[in-house]
Design a protein around this motif. Structure first.
Motif, PDB file in Angstrom:
ATOM      1  N   LYS A 179       0.813  -1.224   0.000  1.00 45.30           N
ATOM      2  CA  LYS A 179       0.000   0.000   0.000  1.00 45.30           C
ATOM      3  C   LYS A 179       0.847   1.276   0.000  1.00 45.30           C
ATOM      4  O   LYS A 179       0.360   2.333  -0.379  1.00 45.30           O
ATOM      5  CB  LYS A 179      -0.912   0.035   1.244  1.00 45.30           C
ATOM      6  N   VAL A 180       2.057   1.192   0.543  1.00 47.62           N
ATOM      7  CA  VAL A 180       2.899   2.389   0.615  1.00 47.62           C
ATOM      8  C   VAL A 180       4.293   2.084   0.071  1.00 47.62           C
ATOM      9  O   VAL A 180       4.715   0.926   0.010  1.00 47.62           O
ATOM     10  CB  VAL A 180       3.054   2.902   2.082  1.00 47.62           C
ATOM     11  N   GLY A 181       4.992   3.124  -0.356  1.00 47.30           N
ATOM     12  CA  GLY A 181       6.403   2.982  -0.719  1.00 47.30           C
ATOM     13  C   GLY A 181       6.667   2.490  -2.132  1.00 47.30           C
ATOM     14  O   GLY A 181       7.837   2.366  -2.520  1.00 47.30           O
ATOM     15  N   TYR A 182       5.616   2.173  -2.891  1.00 45.15           N
ATOM     16  CA  TYR A 182       5.820   1.685  -4.260  1.00 45.15           C
ATOM     17  C   TYR A 182       5.285   2.692  -5.274  1.00 45.15           C
ATOM     18  O   TYR A 182       4.314   3.396  -5.009  1.00 45.15           O
ATOM     19  CB  TYR A 182       5.075   0.359  -4.482  1.00 45.15           C
ATOM     20  N   ASP A 183       5.914   2.700  -6.452  1.00 49.06           N
ATOM     21  CA  ASP A 183       5.305   3.411  -7.578  1.00 49.06           C
ATOM     22  C   ASP A 183       4.168   2.541  -8.097  1.00 49.06           C
ATOM     23  O   ASP A 183       4.183   1.316  -7.914  1.00 49.06           O
ATOM     24  CB  ASP A 183       6.341   3.628  -8.687  1.00 49.06           C
ATOM     25  N   PRO A 184       3.143   3.144  -8.751  1.00 46.96           N
ATOM     26  CA  PRO A 184       2.015   2.345  -9.230  1.00 46.96           C
ATOM     27  C   PRO A 184       2.487   1.204 -10.139  1.00 46.96           C
ATOM     28  O   PRO A 184       3.359   1.383 -10.980  1.00 46.96           O
ATOM     29  CB  PRO A 184       1.180   3.352 -10.032  1.00 46.96           C
ATOM     30  N   GLY A 185       1.929   0.025  -9.904  1.00 45.54           N
ATOM     31  CA  GLY A 185       2.245  -1.126 -10.751  1.00 45.54           C
ATOM     32  C   GLY A 185       3.500  -1.889 -10.362  1.00 45.54           C
ATOM     33  O   GLY A 185       3.830  -2.899 -10.969  1.00 45.54           O
ATOM     34  N   GLU A 186       4.215  -1.419  -9.325  1.00 41.62           N
ATOM     35  CA  GLU A 186       5.462  -2.092  -8.943  1.00 41.62           C
ATOM     36  C   GLU A 186       5.226  -3.337  -8.089  1.00 41.62           C
ATOM     37  O   GLU A 186       6.045  -4.240  -8.066  1.00 41.62           O
ATOM     38  CB  GLU A 186       6.353  -1.117  -8.144  1.00 41.62           C
TER      39      GLU A 186
ATOM     40  N   PHE B  78      13.497  -1.880  -2.584  1.00 41.58           N
ATOM     41  CA  PHE B  78      14.767  -1.310  -2.140  1.00 41.58           C
ATOM     42  C   PHE B  78      15.483  -0.512  -3.238  1.00 41.58           C
ATOM     43  O   PHE B  78      16.554   0.040  -2.997  1.00 41.58           O
ATOM     44  CB  PHE B  78      15.669  -2.414  -1.557  1.00 41.58           C
ATOM     45  N   HIS B  79      14.879  -0.439  -4.430  1.00 40.44           N
ATOM     46  CA  HIS B  79      15.383   0.519  -5.418  1.00 40.44           C
ATOM     47  C   HIS B  79      15.062   1.944  -4.991  1.00 40.44           C
ATOM     48  O   HIS B  79      15.688   2.889  -5.449  1.00 40.44           O
ATOM     49  CB  HIS B  79      14.806   0.220  -6.809  1.00 40.44           C
ATOM     50  N   HIS B  80      14.051   2.085  -4.118  1.00 39.18           N
ATOM     51  CA  HIS B  80      13.785   3.397  -3.519  1.00 39.18           C
ATOM     52  C   HIS B  80      14.772   3.565  -2.379  1.00 39.18           C
ATOM     53  O   HIS B  80      14.601   2.987  -1.308  1.00 39.18           O
ATOM     54  CB  HIS B  80      12.344   3.464  -2.993  1.00 39.18           C
ATOM     55  N   GLN B  81      15.841   4.343  -2.606  1.00 42.58           N
ATOM     56  CA  GLN B  81      16.944   4.376  -1.643  1.00 42.58           C
ATOM     57  C   GLN B  81      16.550   4.828  -0.228  1.00 42.58           C
ATOM     58  O   GLN B  81      16.997   4.215   0.747  1.00 42.58           O
ATOM     59  CB  GLN B  81      18.078   5.238  -2.171  1.00 42.58           C
ATOM     60  N   PRO B  82      15.715   5.888  -0.078  1.00 40.87           N
ATOM     61  CA  PRO B  82      15.350   6.293   1.292  1.00 40.87           C
ATOM     62  C   PRO B  82      14.690   5.157   2.058  1.00 40.87           C
ATOM     63  O   PRO B  82      14.901   5.002   3.254  1.00 40.87           O
ATOM     64  CB  PRO B  82      14.366   7.449   1.076  1.00 40.87           C
TER      65      PRO B  82
END
Lengths: 263, 245
Positions: B154-161, B175-179
């Protein structure tokens, strides 16, 4: 030897207290810490000032009357030593020494460095006794006590109730004191009839007196002048499980005038 | 509570509760034992969790199959996800008890010294023991985020990921989202501190620690906490360094 002292002065439980600076000269290395304060008090009396109040009795490290924080450490931080047994040779000439009373909601300050530890008495009242038949001294071998049990009970009974464990605890918990008193009697055959009621009662009373909860920091063990170990707290915990398993619901606890349990 | 209020108060033998379980839970020591036992269950879960995570290094099929196994175990005798929900219920109950006891006990401790020391030194305690409350609060927040993130997407992803049960790809994308990867590593640092004190503290509370073995048990607790920390952070570190892609 010469020392600068910063001493907590407080007139009574409700007064605001503050640190007051004093200087004392002519102290010898073999004087005890309390003798050093005696010398300072004589000086204060001659000047017409109030002497510093501190509790003391035997001055042999066995009564549990004395105790306050010296430079942030209960009883001054020497291994297995009460304030009265602490010699001035552990300090350097010219040192500044800070004296502060035990601080706990359950130990209101009586005056200066003296606190009221009646809370401990009420914990004892709730279970620190055994029921024995009155009469003449019993035959020594009538009740056999194993050496291992006798040793544990003796180590626990060494607690003098000075309150250093509560004072040093970041949680202001009285668990080391309560565990020592409980381990002493719960380890012996004479303590078995009231064992479960004693466990539940002393633990409940401890909380009613306003002490905090132990989170196993281990500070109490480090400052205990009688070297009571943390493992007695583990024994107390197991005794409470035992009491619950045996269905114990009755205990000596603090009640108000209507007979209702105090929070 | 305090001596000033002790007028009219006496120590007397009464029934403190209607049954022994309530009598046990009412005491500070009873709550502390509940914290130790629920802590033990949660330590067991965390060890299982980290072992499962490491399957990601075997390959996508291994971890995705493991994820299906967790849902299908017990079939056909049991329903799909039945075991999973039983385990989740037990864990949720443990967290609820652990937090309830912690809040109630902390309140007692925080009120037990209204006037603090001006000068106080500690001889035995350490950062791990001192940060149990604040670190526990942080971990609670982290767990809520973690479930919303890697379990539910629900959180932390771009749509469709995020795709349910595509564990390998979900982890890599997460974990490609570095923060987020850095937040996970910090949270695992907090878990290390909590377990460093918590594992030994649990053993002490349950009466296993004594004068002779105390130092050894503390060392073992720290080692287990470190292995759990290293195991957990290996995944975001592997994604960030491109070992897993």
């Amino acid at each position: 030897m010469k020392f600068a002292l910063k001493v907590w002065r407080q007139h009574d439980a409700n007064a605001a207290g503050s640190f007051v600076d004093y200087e004392i000269d002519g102290i010898t290395a073999d004087m005890s810490f309390l003798e050093m304060i005696d010398a300072l008090n004589e000086k204060l009396l001659l000047k017409g000032e109030d002497p510093i109040t501190f509790e003391h009795d035997c001055r042999e490290g066995i009564c549990g009357s004395c105790g306050f924080l010296i430079n942030g450490l209960a009883h001054g931080g020497q291994k297995a030593t009460t304030v009265c047994q602490l010699a001035m040779r552990f300090f350097k000439d010219g040192d500044t020494i800070v004296l502060e009373p035990w601080r706990a909601a359950a130990f209101p300050i009586v005056r200066d460095l003296m606190v009221d530890r009646s809370a401990f008495d009420r914990i004892i009242q709730s279970g620190g006794y055994i029921s024995v038949p009155t009469g003449g001294a019993p035959e020594a071998s009538a009740i056999l006590v194993g050496k291992d049990k006798a040793d544990v009970a003796f180590d626990a009974a060494a607690c003098i109730g000075c309150g250093a464990c509560v004072a040093a605890c970041p949680n202001t918990s009285a668990m080391l004191f309560t565990a020592a008193k409980m381990t002493h009697l719960n380890s012996l055959p004479q303590g078995q009839p009231q064992r479960d009621a004693r466990t539940l009662g002393m633990i409940t009373t401890m909380e009613q007196e306003g002490f905090g909860n132990c989170t196993n920091h281990g500070e109490c063990e480090m400052v205990c002048p009688k070297e009571i170990p943390l493992e007695f707290i583990g024994k107390m915990n197991r005794d409470l499980i035992r009491a619950a398993m045996n269905g114990q619901t009755e205990a000596n606890v603090r009640v108000d005038a209507n007979g209702k349990m105090v929070d | 509570m305090q001596n000033s209020q002790s007028q009219g108060v006496s120590v007397r033998r009464i029934s403190v509760a209607s049954n022994p379980i309530i009598a046990f839970w009412q005491t500070v020591v009873g709550k502390k034992i509940v914290m130790a036992v629920t802590g033990l269950v949660l330590i067991g879960f965390v060890i299982g969790h980290v072992a499962g995570n490491l399957k990601i290094f075997i390959g996508p099929e291994a971890i995705n199959a493991y994820s299906r196994f967790l849902r299908e175990v017990g079939q056909p005798e049991l329903e799909y996800e039945q075991v999973l929900w039983i385990v989740r219920s037990v864990l949720l109950a443990c967290v609820a008890l652990h937090v309830t006891a912690a809040v109630q006990l902390s309140k007692l401790s925080l009120g037990a010294r209204p006037v603090d020391y001006k000068e106080k030194k500690n001889l035995a305690t350490n950062m791990s023991a001192m940060t149990m409350r604040i670190g526990g609060l942080f971990l609670f927040g982290y767990i809520v985020f973690h479930v919303l993130h890697l379990t539910l997407g629900k959180v932390g992803y771009d749509p469709g990921e995020f795709h349910h049960l595509s564990v390998y790809q979900n982890v890599v994308n997460a974990f490609h989202h570095q923060p987020i990867a850095i937040f996970y590593i910090i949270a695992m640092g907090a878990l290390f501190l909590h377990l460093d004190h918590g594992i030994w503290s649990m053993l002490q509370t349950l009466g296993f620690s004594n004068r002779k073995n105390q130092a050894t048990l503390k060392g073992i607790g720290r080692l287990i906490a470190f292995l759990i920390f290293a195991g957990f952070i290996s995944v975001p570190v592997a994604v960030m360094t491109g070992v897993i892609h």
